[in-house]
Design a protein around this motif. Structure first.
Motif, mmCIF file in Angstrom:
data_model
loop_
_atom_site.group_PDB
_atom_site.id
_atom_site.type_symbol
_atom_site.label_atom_id
_atom_site.label_comp_id
_atom_site.label_asym_id
_atom_site.label_seq_id
_atom_site.Cartn_x
_atom_site.Cartn_y
_atom_site.Cartn_z
ATOM 1 N N LYS A 130 0.838 -1.198 0.000
ATOM 2 C CA LYS A 130 0.000 0.000 0.000
ATOM 3 C C LYS A 130 0.878 1.256 0.000
ATOM 4 C CE LYS A 130 -3.647 2.303 -0.026
ATOM 5 N NZ LYS A 130 -4.072 3.235 1.008
ATOM 6 N N LEU A 131 1.868 1.290 0.863
ATOM 7 C CA LEU A 131 2.741 2.461 0.930
ATOM 8 C C LEU A 131 3.547 2.609 -0.363
ATOM 9 C CD1 LEU A 131 3.946 2.347 4.650
ATOM 10 C CD2 LEU A 131 2.100 3.694 3.647
ATOM 11 N N ALA A 132 3.938 1.488 -0.949
ATOM 12 C CA ALA A 132 4.671 1.552 -2.225
ATOM 13 C C ALA A 132 3.789 2.183 -3.298
ATOM 14 C CB ALA A 132 5.110 0.151 -2.649
ATOM 15 N N SER A 133 2.513 1.837 -3.301
ATOM 16 C CA SER A 133 1.652 2.394 -4.346
ATOM 17 C C SER A 133 1.405 3.881 -4.106
ATOM 18 C CB SER A 133 0.366 1.581 -4.498
ATOM 19 O OG SER A 133 -0.593 1.999 -3.559
ATOM 20 N N VAL A 134 1.339 4.298 -2.854
ATOM 21 C CA VAL A 134 1.217 5.731 -2.552
ATOM 22 C C VAL A 134 2.439 6.482 -3.106
ATOM 23 C CG1 VAL A 134 1.266 7.447 -0.680
ATOM 24 C CG2 VAL A 134 -0.234 5.444 -0.516
ATOM 25 N N LEU A 135 3.607 5.915 -2.873
ATOM 26 C CA LEU A 135 4.844 6.562 -3.316
ATOM 27 C C LEU A 135 4.953 6.626 -4.839
ATOM 28 C CD1 LEU A 135 7.996 5.583 -1.284
ATOM 29 C CD2 LEU A 135 6.965 7.811 -1.683
ATOM 30 N N SER A 182 11.606 9.559 -4.748
ATOM 31 C CA SER A 182 11.571 8.404 -3.856
ATOM 32 C C SER A 182 12.787 7.524 -4.098
ATOM 33 C CB SER A 182 10.289 7.608 -4.090
ATOM 34 O OG SER A 182 10.100 7.396 -5.474
ATOM 35 N N VAL A 183 13.527 7.317 -3.039
ATOM 36 C CA VAL A 183 14.738 6.518 -3.141
ATOM 37 C C VAL A 183 14.589 5.302 -2.240
ATOM 38 C CG1 VAL A 183 17.242 6.634 -3.167
ATOM 39 C CG2 VAL A 183 15.917 8.728 -3.273
ATOM 40 N N LEU A 184 14.611 4.120 -2.849
ATOM 41 C CA LEU A 184 14.422 2.887 -2.088
ATOM 42 C C LEU A 184 15.699 2.078 -2.037
ATOM 43 C CD1 LEU A 184 11.400 3.495 -2.755
ATOM 44 C CD2 LEU A 184 11.099 1.038 -2.769
ATOM 45 N N GLY A 185 15.940 1.457 -0.898
ATOM 46 C CA GLY A 185 17.100 0.595 -0.814
ATOM 47 C C GLY A 185 16.840 -0.626 0.030
ATOM 48 N N LEU A 197 13.327 -4.188 -1.963
ATOM 49 C CA LEU A 197 13.058 -4.234 -3.399
ATOM 50 C C LEU A 197 12.286 -5.492 -3.779
ATOM 51 C CD1 LEU A 197 16.192 -2.808 -5.213
ATOM 52 C CD2 LEU A 197 14.333 -1.649 -4.070
ATOM 53 N N ALA A 198 12.585 -6.597 -3.092
ATOM 54 C CA ALA A 198 11.840 -7.828 -3.375
ATOM 55 C C ALA A 198 10.358 -7.629 -3.057
ATOM 56 C CB ALA A 198 12.412 -8.984 -2.569
ATOM 57 N N ALA A 199 10.085 -6.800 -2.044
ATOM 58 C CA ALA A 199 8.700 -6.585 -1.624
ATOM 59 C C ALA A 199 7.978 -5.543 -2.481
ATOM 60 C CB ALA A 199 8.655 -6.151 -0.155
ATOM 61 N N THR A 200 8.705 -4.550 -2.973
ATOM 62 C CA THR A 200 8.042 -3.431 -3.658
ATOM 63 C C THR A 200 8.268 -3.416 -5.165
ATOM 64 O OG1 THR A 200 9.977 -2.007 -3.463
ATOM 65 C CG2 THR A 200 8.398 -1.919 -1.644
ATOM 66 N N GLY A 201 9.276 -4.154 -5.647
ATOM 67 C CA GLY A 201 9.683 -4.011 -7.039
ATOM 68 C C GLY A 201 10.486 -2.738 -7.190
ATOM 69 N N VAL A 202 10.996 -2.472 -8.395
ATOM 70 C CA VAL A 202 11.839 -1.290 -8.567
ATOM 71 C C VAL A 202 11.160 -0.233 -9.439
ATOM 72 C CG1 VAL A 202 13.985 -2.556 -8.266
ATOM 73 C CG2 VAL A 202 13.043 -2.310 -10.550
ATOM 74 N N LYS A 203 10.099 -0.635 -10.131
ATOM 75 C CA LYS A 203 9.460 0.291 -11.073
ATOM 76 C C LYS A 203 8.649 1.359 -10.344
ATOM 77 C CE LYS A 203 9.317 -2.352 -15.307
ATOM 78 N NZ LYS A 203 8.967 -3.783 -15.155
ATOM 79 N N GLY A 204 8.684 2.585 -10.885
ATOM 80 C CA GLY A 204 7.833 3.636 -10.363
ATOM 81 C C GLY A 204 8.481 4.516 -9.315
ATOM 82 N N PHE A 205 9.717 4.203 -8.927
ATOM 83 C CA PHE A 205 10.423 5.031 -7.944
ATOM 84 C C PHE A 205 11.527 5.820 -8.653
ATOM 85 C CE2 PHE A 205 9.016 1.104 -5.829
ATOM 86 C CZ PHE A 205 8.084 1.657 -4.955
#
Ligand code: ADP
Ligand code: MG
Length: 361
Positions: free
Chosen positions: A306-311, A318-321, A326-334
């Protein structure tokens, strides 16, 4: 920091430090992101005489086949379409003469974490050039990252070099700057603490939030082996935001003061997700490391998703590490996604990065 070039490695035996700490299940690599990140450097190394790949996986105490790099060697070999021989005795004097060799988990040897000069010198005897492409480990002072650079000409791999450049650019921080932090590694508390000044809000989830709630006095079941002093210090800050509700292992949602002693909390609850979403929507920069829950098990990845889709929908940088993140959110869209967890947070928090400093010498 010198970036690897074809010229520097042509015809040479090259020791390549990679981030081999990849997600595994039942002896198989389940996520190739980190291995793929090494692709560009491995391309440059096609002209090398031999490539000796070194790295670690997990936190073994001595030799323990559960932490063997064999599945990683297999997965990387498949990806490159080449053979990779795994050398189980890292202390042996010589190596097989195949083009690609991987040494077994360096953390079987306590010298690795101690940054032992003797151990590093031994590793260095295998090659003529050293290349570090393990950005995710650069916050650690390990023999294969730091001490080894004293014995060989040392270069940054393509991925490491680009990652540092990119992150430094993005992180010329704008406000509101929100840190979203979760996951299971409780030593992240120290990093969180160092980011308190920089961030306008720190939203905490995952096991990390459970440990903080327990420190705060809530009866959250579980033995959390964290630094209590640091936890107490963090809790004094009003812009550290903790969950108000949790999802239990039986999928029931309860408030944080209602967790039964015989249950575990596997995710942050819907009220918490709502609050975190609102705060994220107002941010200019969001830095995220660590899943909000036990996402590998359904349905405890709901809050993270849910939070990933908000971002993804927001205009914030948005910077993810983090491997698991990444396994949980994927890398696309950030705006940017990096496989590094702790190293990435350390860089954001301007903490020391021994692995990078060693390449600067
Ligand atoms: P990253 O690899 O992104 O840096 P960590 O390794 O710190 O993140 O943490 C990821 C792990 O944390 C995942 O395996 C996830 O299942 C676990 N986790 C997060 N919250 C919980 C929870 N409430 N209960 C059990 N495990 C959790
Ligand atoms: Mg992890």
């Amino acid at each position: 920091m010198k970036k690897i070039t074809k010229f520097a490695v042509k015809g040479k035996k090259v020791i390549l430090r990679l981030d081999l700490d990849v997600p595994m299940k039942d002896g198989k690599v389940t996520d190739l992101t980190r291995l793929k990140a090494a692709g560009q450097t491995l391309e440059v190394l096609e002209s090398a005489k031999q490539v000796i790949i070194i790295g670690h996986a997990g936190r073994p105490k001595g030799t323990d086949l559960k932490y063997s790099l064999l599945p990683v060697a297999k997965a990387l070999a498949k990806q490159l379409g080449v053979g990779i021989s795994l050398v189980s005795d890292v202390m042996s004097k010589d190596l097989p003469e195949t083009k690609y060799v991987m040494l077994e988990n360096l953390r079987y040897y306590p010298e690795e974490k101690k940054n032992s000069a003797k151990f590093a010198k031994h590793l260095a005897t295998f090659g003529e050039v050293y290349v570090n492409d393990a950005f995710a480990v650069c916050h650690r002072k390990s023999a294969s990252m730091v001490a080894i650079t004293k014995y060989l000409p040392s270069y940054a791999g393509v991925h490491l070099f680009d990652e540092v450049k990119h992150l430094k650019k993005i992180l010329k921080v704008k406000h509101p700057f929100i840190l979203l932090i979760g996951g299971a590694k409780l030593d992240k508390l120290a990093i969180l603490n160092s980011l308190i000044e920089q961030a306008d809000a720190i939203l905490v989830g995952g096991t990390l939030s459970l440990s903080l709630l327990q420190s705060q006095g809530y009866a959250i079941p579980g033995n959390f082996d964290h630094d209590e002093k640091v936890a107490k210090k963090i809790l004094k800050n009003t812009h550290v935001v903790l969950p108000v509700d949790l999802v239990l292992d039986n999928e029931k949602v309860v408030d944080i003061d209602e967790v039964p002693a015989n249950r575990l909390a596997y995710d942050i609850g819907p009220n918490t997700v709502r609050t975190y979403s609102e705060l994220l929507k107002a941010a200019k920069v969001v830095v995220w490391n660590g899943p909000m829950g036990y996402f590998e098990k359904k349905p405890f990845g709901v809050a993270t998703k849910k939070l990933a889709s908000v971002l993804k929908k927001s205009k914030a940088q948005s910077v993810l590490g983090g491997g698991d993140t990444l396994a949980a959110t994927g890398v696309k869209g950030f705006s940017h996604a990096t496989t590094a967890g702790g190293a990435f947070l350390s860089l954001v928090g301007s903490r020391s990065m021994p692995g990078l400093d060693a390449l600067d010498r």
